[in-house]
Write a protein that holds these residues in place. Structure first.
Motif, PDB file in Angstrom:
ATOM      1  N   ALA A 212       0.817  -1.218   0.000  1.00 57.21           N
ATOM      2  CA  ALA A 212       0.000   0.000   0.000  1.00 57.21           C
ATOM      3  C   ALA A 212       0.850   1.267   0.000  1.00 57.21           C
ATOM      4  O   ALA A 212       0.333   2.369  -0.184  1.00 57.21           O
ATOM      5  CB  ALA A 212      -0.919   0.002   1.212  1.00 57.21           C
ATOM      6  N   TYR A 213       2.145   1.108   0.191  1.00 56.25           N
ATOM      7  CA  TYR A 213       3.051   2.254   0.259  1.00 56.25           C
ATOM      8  C   TYR A 213       3.629   2.534  -1.127  1.00 56.25           C
ATOM      9  O   TYR A 213       4.161   1.626  -1.763  1.00 56.25           O
ATOM     10  CB  TYR A 213       4.205   1.957   1.221  1.00 56.25           C
ATOM     11  N   VAL A 250       2.401   6.501   2.252  1.00 58.56           N
ATOM     12  CA  VAL A 250       1.141   5.755   2.432  1.00 58.56           C
ATOM     13  C   VAL A 250      -0.057   6.650   2.668  1.00 58.56           C
ATOM     14  O   VAL A 250      -1.176   6.324   2.253  1.00 58.56           O
ATOM     15  CB  VAL A 250       1.287   4.708   3.560  1.00 58.56           C
ATOM     16  N   GLY A 255      -4.067   5.568   3.314  1.00 57.28           N
ATOM     17  CA  GLY A 255      -3.748   4.647   4.391  1.00 57.28           C
ATOM     18  C   GLY A 255      -3.223   5.357   5.621  1.00 57.28           C
ATOM     19  O   GLY A 255      -2.937   6.547   5.591  1.00 57.28           O
TER      20      GLY A 255
END
Length: 256
Positions: A212-213, A250, A255
């Motif tokens: 997700a980064y 992120v 996120g």
């Protein structure tokens, strides 16, 4: 650690207190400061762990004092020993943080909430007060508080921890206004960093979490140490009351 950091002397003649520094982010901050010439006093709850960290840092550069971060007597002892041993308290890093609970806040044990507030927020203010009264009021200095991206937006499961870090960020800004021009106060907000404290957030699924980064990896303690050292240094002399997000990108994707 970069060659530039290993040869820098920008903290020569300065003393730092780093709380929660027997391992992880706190130890990485202490290592960076020592590499750049500082003397450091590190704290944590267990003396044995601190002794190991001091051996790693070099006993000529570091002193470890065990105690609870939210204990006023411990705070006063650490500040006094920093001045008595190394001659000053020029730099302070409030790194200690706890999160003993997980789940929705509506079900949260309020005793746990009070403890999180005491350690993550009130203790940070108390450490600043102690350093200010003993040294920084007359000599100036720099403070960095370790916040979290969990304080930037709702964080499922760790909501009160995030709320405490949001308060720590606000305390940072308030202290920056009150203590300028001679004392600078800034903060950093890491995302998930590979430490024992954060293990539950990535263990067994690191590749999935890191996906997700934008930078496709989780943080490591040195990623935080380098930025904290910058904020404490004269390279950041015109920065105060700022929160630097260190998150591999992120938060750009929604996120935490």
């Amino acid at each position: 650690m970069s060659q530039a950091a290993a040869t820098s002397t920008r903290f020569t003649g300065r003393t730092a207190i780093v709380t929660g520094a027997s391992r992880g982010i706190g130890l990485a901050i202490a290592e960076r400061l020592v590499a750049e010439g500082a003397k450091v006093v590190i704290t944590a709850r267990r003396q044995e762990a601190l002794d190991q960290a001091v051996a790693q840092l070099g006993p000529e550069h570091a002193l470890g004092v065990a105690g609870h971060a939210d204990d006023a007597d411990h705070q006063a002892e650490v500040v006094a020993r920093a001045v008595d041993t190394f001659g000053s308290v020029d730099l302070l890093v409030n790194n200690t943080g706890i999160n003993p609970t997980y789940g929705p806040m509506v079900d949260m044990d309020l005793a746990a909430a009070r403890k999180i507030f005491e350690v993550n927020c009130l203790a940070a203010l108390a450490w600043v007060q102690q350093a200010y009264r003993r040294w920084m009021k007359e000599h100036g200095g720099a403070v960095v508080n370790v916040s979290s991206v969990a304080g930037l937006r709702p964080a499922p499961g760790i909501g009160f921890y995030g709320a405490s870090k949001a308060m720590l960020t606000h305390l940072t800004q308030q202290l920056a206004v009150e203590l300028g021009p001679d004392i600078r106060v800034n903060a950093v907000a890491p995302a998930v960093v590979k430490t024992k404290f954060a293990t539950a957030l990535y263990e067994g699924r690191e590749e999935q979490v890191a996906g997700a980064y934008p930078l496709k990896r989780l943080g490591v303690p040195d990623d935080i140490g380098s930025v904290v050292a910058f904020l404490l240094s004269e390279d950041a002399a015109w920065m105060t009351g700022q929160l630097l997000v260190i998150d591999g990108g992120v938060t750009l994707t929604g996120g935490v």
